[in-house]
Each structure stands twice: as structure tokens, then as C-alpha cells.
Design a protein around this motif. Structure first.
Motif, PDB file in Angstrom:
ATOM      1  N   PRO A   1      15.858  15.610 -86.355  1.00 54.04           N
ATOM      2  CA  PRO A   1      17.209  15.100 -86.528  1.00 54.04           C
ATOM      3  C   PRO A   1      18.343  16.036 -86.424  1.00 54.04           C
ATOM      4  O   PRO A   1      19.389  15.965 -86.154  1.00 54.04           O
ATOM      5  CB  PRO A   1      17.272  14.551 -87.976  1.00 54.04           C
ATOM      6  N   VAL A   2      17.880  17.457 -86.370  1.00 53.09           N
ATOM      7  CA  VAL A   2      18.993  18.701 -86.238  1.00 53.09           C
ATOM      8  C   VAL A   2      18.708  19.120 -84.840  1.00 53.09           C
ATOM      9  O   VAL A   2      19.547  20.215 -84.703  1.00 53.09           O
ATOM     10  CB  VAL A   2      18.870  19.474 -87.549  1.00 53.09           C
ATOM     11  N   GLU A   3      17.734  18.844 -84.280  1.00 52.32           N
ATOM     12  CA  GLU A   3      17.566  19.443 -82.789  1.00 52.32           C
ATOM     13  C   GLU A   3      18.951  19.134 -82.160  1.00 52.32           C
ATOM     14  O   GLU A   3      19.401  17.952 -82.049  1.00 52.32           O
ATOM     15  CB  GLU A   3      16.402  18.817 -82.152  1.00 52.32           C
ATOM     16  N   ARG A   4      19.333  19.992 -81.205  1.00 57.88           N
ATOM     17  CA  ARG A   4      20.564  20.189 -80.720  1.00 57.88           C
ATOM     18  C   ARG A   4      20.363  19.918 -79.063  1.00 57.88           C
ATOM     19  O   ARG A   4      21.163  19.409 -78.271  1.00 57.88           O
ATOM     20  CB  ARG A   4      21.338  21.229 -80.774  1.00 57.88           C
ATOM     21  N   GLU A   5      19.044  20.231 -78.564  1.00 53.61           N
ATOM     22  CA  GLU A   5      18.766  20.127 -77.185  1.00 53.61           C
ATOM     23  C   GLU A   5      18.137  18.834 -76.845  1.00 53.61           C
ATOM     24  O   GLU A   5      17.071  18.627 -77.230  1.00 53.61           O
ATOM     25  CB  GLU A   5      17.702  21.264 -76.558  1.00 53.61           C
ATOM     26  N   VAL A   6      18.894  17.891 -76.032  1.00 55.13           N
ATOM     27  CA  VAL A   6      18.391  16.546 -75.986  1.00 55.13           C
ATOM     28  C   VAL A   6      17.109  16.459 -75.233  1.00 55.13           C
ATOM     29  O   VAL A   6      16.165  15.695 -75.567  1.00 55.13           O
ATOM     30  CB  VAL A   6      19.354  15.721 -75.329  1.00 55.13           C
ATOM     31  N   VAL A   7      16.774  17.563 -74.481  1.00 53.36           N
ATOM     32  CA  VAL A   7      15.434  17.320 -73.788  1.00 53.36           C
ATOM     33  C   VAL A   7      14.128  17.511 -74.782  1.00 53.36           C
ATOM     34  O   VAL A   7      13.190  16.965 -74.364  1.00 53.36           O
ATOM     35  CB  VAL A   7      15.449  18.538 -72.544  1.00 53.36           C
ATOM     36  N   ILE A   8      14.619  18.487 -75.515  1.00 55.34           N
ATOM     37  CA  ILE A   8      13.599  18.733 -76.602  1.00 55.34           C
ATOM     38  C   ILE A   8      13.289  17.318 -77.546  1.00 55.34           C
ATOM     39  O   ILE A   8      12.222  16.981 -77.641  1.00 55.34           O
ATOM     40  CB  ILE A   8      13.788  19.722 -77.481  1.00 55.34           C
ATOM     41  N   VAL A   9      14.347  16.984 -77.846  1.00 52.92           N
ATOM     42  CA  VAL A   9      14.453  15.660 -78.516  1.00 52.92           C
ATOM     43  C   VAL A   9      13.644  14.326 -77.804  1.00 52.92           C
ATOM     44  O   VAL A   9      12.839  13.747 -78.288  1.00 52.92           O
ATOM     45  CB  VAL A   9      15.947  14.987 -78.956  1.00 52.92           C
ATOM     46  N   GLU A  10      13.883  14.449 -76.648  1.00 46.75           N
ATOM     47  CA  GLU A  10      13.289  13.193 -75.765  1.00 46.75           C
ATOM     48  C   GLU A  10      11.978  13.555 -75.543  1.00 46.75           C
ATOM     49  O   GLU A  10      10.910  12.608 -75.744  1.00 46.75           O
ATOM     50  CB  GLU A  10      13.902  13.090 -74.338  1.00 46.75           C
ATOM     51  N   ASP A  11      11.273  14.705 -75.134  1.00 46.68           N
ATOM     52  CA  ASP A  11      10.052  15.017 -75.041  1.00 46.68           C
ATOM     53  C   ASP A  11       9.133  15.032 -76.361  1.00 46.68           C
ATOM     54  O   ASP A  11       7.895  14.647 -76.232  1.00 46.68           O
ATOM     55  CB  ASP A  11       9.990  16.343 -74.140  1.00 46.68           C
ATOM     56  N   VAL A  12       9.750  15.560 -77.362  1.00 45.45           N
ATOM     57  CA  VAL A  12       9.008  15.455 -78.629  1.00 45.45           C
ATOM     58  C   VAL A  12       8.909  13.983 -78.990  1.00 45.45           C
ATOM     59  O   VAL A  12       7.667  13.545 -79.338  1.00 45.45           O
ATOM     60  CB  VAL A  12       9.799  16.291 -79.789  1.00 45.45           C
ATOM     61  N   LEU A  13       9.701  13.012 -78.899  1.00 45.49           N
ATOM     62  CA  LEU A  13       9.415  11.722 -79.167  1.00 45.49           C
ATOM     63  C   LEU A  13       8.631  11.125 -78.230  1.00 45.49           C
ATOM     64  O   LEU A  13       7.728  10.250 -78.821  1.00 45.49           O
ATOM     65  CB  LEU A  13      11.001  11.197 -78.965  1.00 45.49           C
TER      66      LEU A  13
ATOM     67  N   VAL B   1      22.917   7.134 -69.717  1.00 38.51           N
ATOM     68  CA  VAL B   1      21.846   8.003 -69.707  1.00 38.51           C
ATOM     69  C   VAL B   1      21.858   9.238 -70.342  1.00 38.51           C
ATOM     70  O   VAL B   1      23.215   9.562 -70.762  1.00 38.51           O
ATOM     71  CB  VAL B   1      21.334   8.387 -68.075  1.00 38.51           C
ATOM     72  N   THR B   2      21.009  10.152 -70.888  1.00 34.91           N
ATOM     73  CA  THR B   2      21.262  11.125 -71.480  1.00 34.91           C
ATOM     74  C   THR B   2      21.520  12.217 -70.432  1.00 34.91           C
ATOM     75  O   THR B   2      21.138  11.987 -69.133  1.00 34.91           O
ATOM     76  CB  THR B   2      19.756  11.618 -72.351  1.00 34.91           C
ATOM     77  N   ASP B   3      21.867  13.650 -70.880  1.00 37.34           N
ATOM     78  CA  ASP B   3      22.239  14.610 -70.198  1.00 37.34           C
ATOM     79  C   ASP B   3      20.861  15.177 -69.652  1.00 37.34           C
ATOM     80  O   ASP B   3      20.546  15.918 -68.794  1.00 37.34           O
ATOM     81  CB  ASP B   3      22.860  15.765 -70.965  1.00 37.34           C
ATOM     82  N   GLY B   4      19.704  14.912 -70.689  1.00 37.84           N
ATOM     83  CA  GLY B   4      18.496  15.091 -70.048  1.00 37.84           C
ATOM     84  C   GLY B   4      18.027  14.709 -68.866  1.00 37.84           C
ATOM     85  O   GLY B   4      17.257  15.312 -67.919  1.00 37.84           O
ATOM     86  N   GLN B   5      18.315  13.243 -68.468  1.00 41.15           N
ATOM     87  CA  GLN B   5      17.944  12.702 -67.634  1.00 41.15           C
ATOM     88  C   GLN B   5      18.997  13.183 -66.311  1.00 41.15           C
ATOM     89  O   GLN B   5      18.539  13.307 -65.085  1.00 41.15           O
ATOM     90  CB  GLN B   5      18.158  11.138 -67.484  1.00 41.15           C
TER      91      GLN B   5
END
Length: 836
Positions: free
Chosen positions: A589-601, A276-280
Motif C-alpha cells: 500500500p505504500v509502494e511508490r513505483e507503479v510497475v512494482i505494484v502491478e507486477d507484485v499483484l 492506463v497506468t504509467d507502467g503501461q
């Protein structure tokens, strides 16, 4: 079961006082029922009458003050009690039925090992499925529970164990006064891990199939639990008030978690069996903190009626986010709140079904379920952030502590809380509460910029607008951030300005006098720090700079504000999906915060599935896949960002050869473990694309004979691009009363695929024809979730809206289905607007 009305609850609360419940359950018999014996004591006006709620499979005996009750006293699943004395004792013994809906006493057989597990879930009105009761939140009473269970089982409950279990007999100490919907227990061959902190016994429970995973995660869970307890004890003058603190992870739970004192219950997907990710992990920590906040807001002090549900949920949402950031390693939870939770609240607040945070009228218990949404949770939490900014944190906390002291183990209302905070702050909160808590919908704050010829601000104005149907302007406390690109390409904050928007003095236009003469910034960020609850729109020059500035911002919360604004603008049809996927390709692709990556996707994929036309969707999906490919290549092997990118790539790719190779272990990116959950994700995508069939699904299920595996297989079977498979899946969702809530929901999740429009379009008609019957058989949260998940949102067509209008025109439609269809229709309306 007739829903309890507010008028009935008010009359009953005035007529009786509940003294005690003693509940004795026997869960040893085979079959689909268990035995329940209840001794309920209460006082009343002599000669009066009342009723208790209950839902028995069969009555064995019932006496009131020693006199047998006639069978006719039980009508409409209420037991009528007449000829009351000053002190009364009701004794009822009955056979009760196990549930498969996540409500009442839920029974689950684990496919991994055929072990049986039980858990009780009483919210909103499920207590009647286990024992007769006065089922309303303001009739609290102590509970004493005893359970006879099969040998070898473990039983845990709200109360602490009263001595050692013997011969399958488990007895628990009397609890503090509880509302009936907080009563709970777990029973079965549960695995337990125990600890202690600051004098409070701690425990974690899960199924045996997850025991190894819980053992590996117990240290993290206990650490978060202890850190949160310590922080709450620093803020609140009342220590944790319910003795022991158990946290049970149970199967097929409808919610994320439920705050039952002494035995908090979570869905067991929070015990991770795959990477799992740190976001989870952050989300799990926030849920732990949220449920712990409820021990004060909800459990210690309980709302008097369901119109004050926000007193539970908004405070738990706010404090869960705040305490996680202050006490644990997950320090960026306000970024998560901005991207995920507040966005959820704002979407709900803009729908036709919107309602105030604190509605004036909730006429019955069934209608209360409709307020269990992003408004009562996330909007309310955002409003509380504004309240803290308005009165100051010290006064806010002083008011809360006064509130706890005045109403401990009892009930309270919005007026009670506002009075306490008003006294502590010296500010009258009546006008503030009226516009923020009693009025629905969301405002928009837009920057209007005038420039001088030499590159300075002539005037900057914040313009506040409101929807025509809800013309309310509100006070806002927020910040403006001025960001510049340096010679080295970096983006830095030059200045932050605090702004008070006060419509009473400024009307709709607030001039920012401090910015007059200031050099124009590359980005003027409205609501920097995300303190305001409002839709944010940048000035045109700042909006144009976002693609270049966004990847270079250091502050994750500032990036979240920009991403949220773009996603909201696309959702509103103000900007095209093509602009969003272009930004995703450039910046994600250069976003550092995984929560932002997950929610944007997640949000981008949902928009790509509905907003482009069928002809333009493949190009948008391809750009999303490219962004994920770049993210995977740029991320550190084994990192959360890499895993988020891989998941996004699986969901958006049409390269079946590559996906099949990953499933076979070929050319897998370094650091990626193709574990059980990832395998199912890959297989589902292959099924949707027609590159895998029923044989592969059954082979994967044989490899993963688990609860998660069964749900994933159900999702895949429903996703098969085959007319017979779709027909089977639909009939299963609509007609099977014996299937578990989670398997049905998984089937509905897999059914609607945008790649299969020609195949699923006819089922839009079926939804509106069949859903009323489904909800007549499956009620409550289980029925609502299924109705939402099965909605034909990918069939973006005027005909879908016509069918919705026809159904909404029926006078006999349930309130739940009316809400679901109203909201689903609004989503289709927005998608049609975006296509136009």
C-alpha cells in the motif's frame, strides 16, 4: 508444410545467391483469397536444382527461365526447381489464402464498423503464405512490392512509396536486402498520422475505430520515437538504415511487436482506449525502443541461422531497456526489468525445457519457435549487462560498431560478434561465452554471515551454488548494499561494495574481506543495483528485517530486488504464500513505483490461485484484497497507483455488491473512471462469482461493439459457472478452425477459474486428449499461445501430472506441445510441492 532443416538451408545457401524479389499483390477480390505474382531472380551452378517454399490456395502459372513448370514440381508445399542456369528467373502467379491466425496475410473485419484490415506477418516462416521464396535468414535480397487495393484504402510497406497512388495501385521503391521474414505491409482504410525527424519520415497507423485515440497519443509516441532515434544515433556510427520509419498498430497481432524495417508492426492494444497506468506507458515506450534496436540487430545485421536468435532479441531487450531509461521520461526501466523481464527469464531458465542463450543446435525452423522465450530475450539481456560490466561500455560499443560495419545488410554469427568485442576490449571472451551463452540454468548467490559479539561482521561470504543437473559456476560482477534504519525511522544506504565473484580463483565461496569489522547493517542486500543474473538469497537476519525495511527504502531498484527475491523464494517453495501475502499487506500500500505494484499483484495473484490449498486460498485472497483496498485509499485520486490498486481489488474481491455498485456508477473511488476496459474487468469478476450471467454479457457487448469488446465478451462467456457454457467454450477452443486467434485465446483465458474447480476439473483430461488435434489444425505461434493459455494449471493434482506424463510418453508428439506440457507440468509440480 515440412519444416526447413538446417542441413537443407546450409546446402541451399551454398548453391544459390538471391538477386531480387518483385512481388505484385491484388487484394481487390471478395472472398478468402488474394492473387500473388512473384518474379524471383537468383544465380546458381548450371544444371543444379533447389526448391522454394510456398503455400498456395491454387496455382495459376509457374515458369522457370521461360519454361512452364509441371504441376508435379509442387509437392509437399515446396516448388522444386531443376535444370538451373547461371542466372535464373522464376515467375509464379497463384491464388493465396488470407489468414486468421496472425500469420501470413491476416484479414480482420472490425466489429465496430465492418471495415476490413490486412497486415502481413512473416515470422518465422510465414512468407510462403504470400509469395514463393527461399525462406531462410541468410538468403537476403532486395524486395520491390506493388499492391492493387480497393479504392480508398491505404497501403504501406517496407519500401518508401514510389510516386503517388493512383486508382488503387500502390508501388513501392526497392528495399535494401532483407531476410524474407522481415517483409511486411498493411492495407485497409487505416488512419495515418505523419511527422519527420532528423531527415527521417515518420508515420503512425491504426484502424479508424482507434483514430481518435491515436490522435491523442501521437505526440507521446512521436516524442519517444525521436528521443530513441537520437540516442541510437549517438551510440551507433551507422544511422538508421532503412529510409522511412513507420509504426503500424494492427488488430489480432500475436506478438507485442515485429521489427519489419520501414513498417514496424505493433499489437493495437498499445493504442489505449481507456485509462492506463504509467507502467503501461513505460512498457509501450520500451517496446518502441526494443523494435528500433532491431533495425541494427536483426535487420541491418541478420543472424545466419536460428541458433543465433539471441543476437536479435537479447540485444533488443537490453538496448530497449537501456535506451528508454537514457532518452525518455521513463527513467526507472531497470526496475521494470528486474521485476518483470529478468524474472520471466529466470522462470524459463529453471524449467525442464531450459536451453542455452545461444544453443549449439537448432535443427529446423519449427524448433526455432521454442527458443522464442524468456531465455533468448530477458536472460540474454541480463547476460549482456554482465558483459558490459566485464569489458566496459566504451569497448562494448566499439565492438558493436565494428560488427555493424563488417556485416551491414548481411548476416553474422555469435563468433563474429564475440570477435569484434574481443578486439575492442582486448579480452578473450571464449571462456566467458561458454559459461554464460552456451550453458543453461541459473545460479544462486546466498549471503553467509558470521558476526562478532559487539555487532560487527566477522566474515561475510557469498556462496554460489548451481543445480545438480547443471553444475556450472559462473563469474559475476555485482554490488552489496548495507542499509540502516536511522533514529527517525528512515532507511539509508550506508555503503555499497563492488564484488567480483570468480569461481576460477575462489571456487564456490567468495569472502568479502572489505566487510570484516564493519558494523552489522539492518539489511545486507545482495545484488544491490541488480547487475547480476542469479537467484538471490539474503542472510537470515536481513531476510527477517525485510518487512520493516522494504517500505522505507528510497531506491526503487533495491525494492525490486527484494520483491523479486521473495516472489522467487515462494515460487521455489522455500517460503509460504502466507508470508508473501502478509508482506504484500504490509508494504504494497505504500509502494511508490507503479510497475512494482502491478507486477507484485500479478505474480502474487498467480501464486494465490495455485499454491494454497482450496481451503486456505480464500484467506490468502482476502489479504490480497485488503492490500489493494489500502492502496486505493492511500493513492492520489486519478494516479497510476490508484488504478493499479483498483484493478487488483476487482480481481481479488468477493464483495459482489460493491463490484455491482461500481458497475452502476455507485460509490466509485474519487479519481477512478469506470471506462470500457474497467467495466469488462468488473463484469468478468461478477461472472466468475456467479453474480452476472449471459444477459449482462450481451448487454455489455451491445454497449461496446469493438474488437476489445468482442474479446472481453468471449472471456466472460468462458468464465460462466455453467456446465453448458464450459462445454461450448471448450469445443470452440479445440475445434473451430475459422475463429480468429485472439478470440480463441480470450476464450481460453476465461475458461480456467480457481473458484470453479469442481466444474473445470474434468477438462484436465480433455486437454491432454484434445490438444494434439488442435495443434494439428492450428500451428505456429497462434497454436502455441492457445496451448499455453488452455493448460489446466489451476487443477493442482497428481492426476494432472499423470496425464501429462502419459501424453509426454507419446512418440508422435509435436515439439511445440511437448514443450508446453513439459513446462505446464513443472508449474503443477511446484504448486504441489508448495502445498506439501
Amino acid at each position: 508444410m515440412p519444416s526447413l532443416t538446417r542441413a537443407e538451408a546450409t546446402e541451399r545457401a551454398a548453391a544459390i545467391t538471391v538477386t531480387d524479389y518483385a512481388v505484385d499483390l491484388d487484394i481487390t477480390a471478395p472472398g478468402d483469397t488474394f492473387r500473388s505474382r512473384t518474379v524471383l531472380t537468383f544465380s546458381a551452378e548450371p544444371g543444379g536444382s533447389t526448391f522454394v517454399e510456398w503455400e498456395p490456395a491454387s496455382l495459376i502459372s509457374a515458369t522457370l527461365n521461360g519454361t512452364p513448370l509441371e504441376p508435379s514440381a509442387s509437392a509437399g508445399e515446396r516448388l522444386t526447381l531443376t535444370g538451373l542456369a547461371a542466372a535464373n528467373e522464376l515467375v509464379v502467379e497463384a491464388e493465396m489464402r488470407y489468414s486468421n491466425t496472425g500469420e501470413g496475410l491476416h484479414r480482420f473485419v472490425d466489429p465496430a464498423d465492418d471495415r476490413v484490415y490486412l497486415y502481413a506477418h512473416m515470422f518465422l516462416d510465414g512468407a510462403r503464405r504470400i509469395f514463393p521464396c527461399f525462406d531462410q535468414p541468410d538468403l537476403k535480397a532486395p524486395f520491390t512490392l506493388a499492391v492493387t487495393a480497393p479504392e480508398g484504402w491505404l497501403v504501406a510497406a517496407n519500401g518508401e512509396r514510389a510516386g503517388a497512388a493512383s486508382g488503387g495501385r500502390w508501388e513501392f521503391a526497392q528495399t535494401k536486402p532483407l531476410a524474407t521474414y522481415f517483409v511486411s505491409l498493411i492495407a485497409g482504410p487505416y488512419h495515418a498520422v505523419t511527422d519527420e525527424h532528423d531527415g527521417i519520415p515518420l508515420a503512425l497507423y491504426c484502424r479508424q475505430a482507434l483514430a481518435e485515440h491515436l490522435d491523442g497519443q501521437a505526440d507521446e509516441l512521436f516524442t519517444v520515437t525521436k528521443q530513441c532515434l537520437d540516442r541510437y544515433h549517438e551510440l551507433f556510427e551507422v544511422r538508421y538504415p532503412f529510409g522511412h520509419y513507420g509504426q503500424a498498430f494492427v488488430p489480432e497481432f500475436n506478438f507485442g511487436a515485429m521489427e519489419n524495417p520501414g513498417i514496424v508492426v505493433f499489437r493495437d492494444e498499445f493504442i489505449y482506449r481507456s485509462a492506463v497506468t504509467d507502467g503501461q506507458r513505460e512498457q509501450r515506450a520500451m517496446v518502441v525502443a526494443h523494435e528500433m534496436a532491431h533495425q541494427w540487430f536483426g535487420d541491418l545485421v541478420t543472424m545466419a541461422w536460428w541458433d543465433d536468435l539471441w543476437l536479435n532479441e537479447s540485444f533488443a531487450e537490453y538496448l530497449g531497456t537501456r535506451i528508454t531509461a537514457e532518452a525518455t521520461r521513463f527513467t526507472e526501466t531497470w526496475t521494470t526489468f528486474a521485476m518483470q523481464r529478468k524474472a520471466w527469464g529466470m522462470r524459463a531458465d529453471q524449467r525442464p525445457s531450459t536451453h542455452p542463450v545461444a544453443p549449439a543446435d537448432v535443427d529446423d525452423t519449427a524448433l526455432a519457435l521454442l527458443n522464442f522465450d524468456g531465455i533468448s530475450y530477458a536472460k540474454g539481456a541480463a547476460v549482456l549487462r554482465q558483459l558490459v560490466a566485464y569489458v566496459g561500455d566504451k569497448a562494448f560499443l566499439a565492438g558493436l560498431n565494428e560488427h555493424f560495419a563488417a556485416h551491414a545488410y548481411g548476416n553474422a554469427t555469435l563468433a563474429d560478434l564475440l570477435a569484434a568485442v574481443s578486439r575492442a576490449s582486448g579480452r578473450d571472451l571464449g571462456a566467458w561465452a561458454d559459461v554464460w551463452l552456451r550453458r543453461e540454468q541459473v545460479n544462486t548467490l546466498r549471503a553467509e554471515v558470521e558476526r562478532t559479539g559487539d555487532g560487527r561482521y566477522a566474515q561475510v561470504t557469498l556462496v554460489q551454488t548451481a543445480p545438480d543437473e547443471h553444475p556450472v559456476l559462473r563469474p559475476h560482477k555485482l554490488c552489496l548494499g548495507l542499509y540502516d534504519r536511522g533514529a527517525d525511522g528512515a532507511v539509508a544506504l550506508r555503503r555499497m561494495i563492488e564484488v567480483d565473484v570468480d569461481p576460477e580463483t575462489d571456487g564456490a565461496r567468495t569472502v568479502i574481506a572489505e566487510l570484516a569489522g564493519e558494523p552489522v547493517a539492518d539489511l545486507l542486500l545482495v545484488n544491490d543495483g541488480d547487475l547480476a543474473y542469479a537467484k538471490i538469497r539474503l542472510d537470515p537476519e536481513s531476510a527477517a528485517a525485510v518487512p520493516a525495511v522494504l517500505p522505507l527504502l528510497d531506491d526503487s531498484l533495491a525494492r525490486a530486488v527484494l520483491w523479486s527475491g521473495m516472489l522467487d523464494a515462494v515460487t521455489d517453495g522455500e517460503r509460504p504464500v502466507a508470508e508473501l501475502v502478509t508482506l504484500v499487506l504490509a508494504a504494497l500500500p505504500v509502494e511508490r513505483e507503479v510497475v512494482i505494484v502491478e507486477d507484485v499483484l500479478r505474480m502474487t495473484r498467480a501464486l494465490v490461485d495455485r499454491y494454497p490449498t482450496p481451503e486456505s486460498r480464500p484467506a490468502a485472497l482476502e489479504m490480497l484484497a485488503q492490500a489493494c483496498d489500502r492502496l486505493v485509499a492511500a493513492a492520489e485520486p486519478g494516479s497510476s497507483r490508484q488504478l493499479a490498486g483498483v484493478r487488483g481489488l476487482i480481481g481479488s474481491s468477493v464483495d459482489t455488491a460493491r463490484l455491482q455498485g461500481w458497475l452502476d456508477g455507485e460509490n466509485v473511488p474519487d479519481g477512478v473512471a469506470v471506462d470500457a476496459d474497467l467495466r469488462w474487468l468488473i463484469l468478468q469478476r461478477l461472472v466468475v462469482l456467479g453474480a452476472a450471467g449471459p444477459e449482462r454479457i450481451e448487454a455489455e457487448l451491445a454497449r461496446d461493439r469493438s474488437a476489445q469488446g468482442e474479446q472481453a465478451a468471449a472471456r466472460c462467456r468462458a468464465a460462466l459457472p455453467d456446465p453448458e457454457a464450459k462445454a461450448r467454450a471448450w469445443e470452440f477452443v479445440i475445434s473451430d478452425p475459422d475463429a480468429s486467434n485472439r478470440i480463441l485465446e480470450a476464450t481460453a483465458q476465461g475458461f480456467w477459474q480457481p473458484e470453479q474447480l469442481a466444474l473445470v476439473e474434468p477438462y484436465a483430461e480433455r486437454y491432454f486428449a484434445d490438444m494434439p488435434g488442435m495443434l494439428a489444425r492450428r500451428t505456429g505461434m497462434s497454436g502455441e499461445r492457445l496451448a499455453v493459455t488452455a493448460y489446466p494449471s489451476v487443477v493442482v493434482a497428481e492426476r494432472t501430472r499423470e496425464l501429462a506424463a502419459e501424453l509426454l510418453g507419446r512418440g508422435d508428439l509435436s515439439a511445440i506441445l511437448r514443450r508446453v506440457v513439459t513446462d505446464g507440468d513443472d508449474d503443477v509440480r511446484r504448486a504441489l510441492h508448495a502445498r506439501g
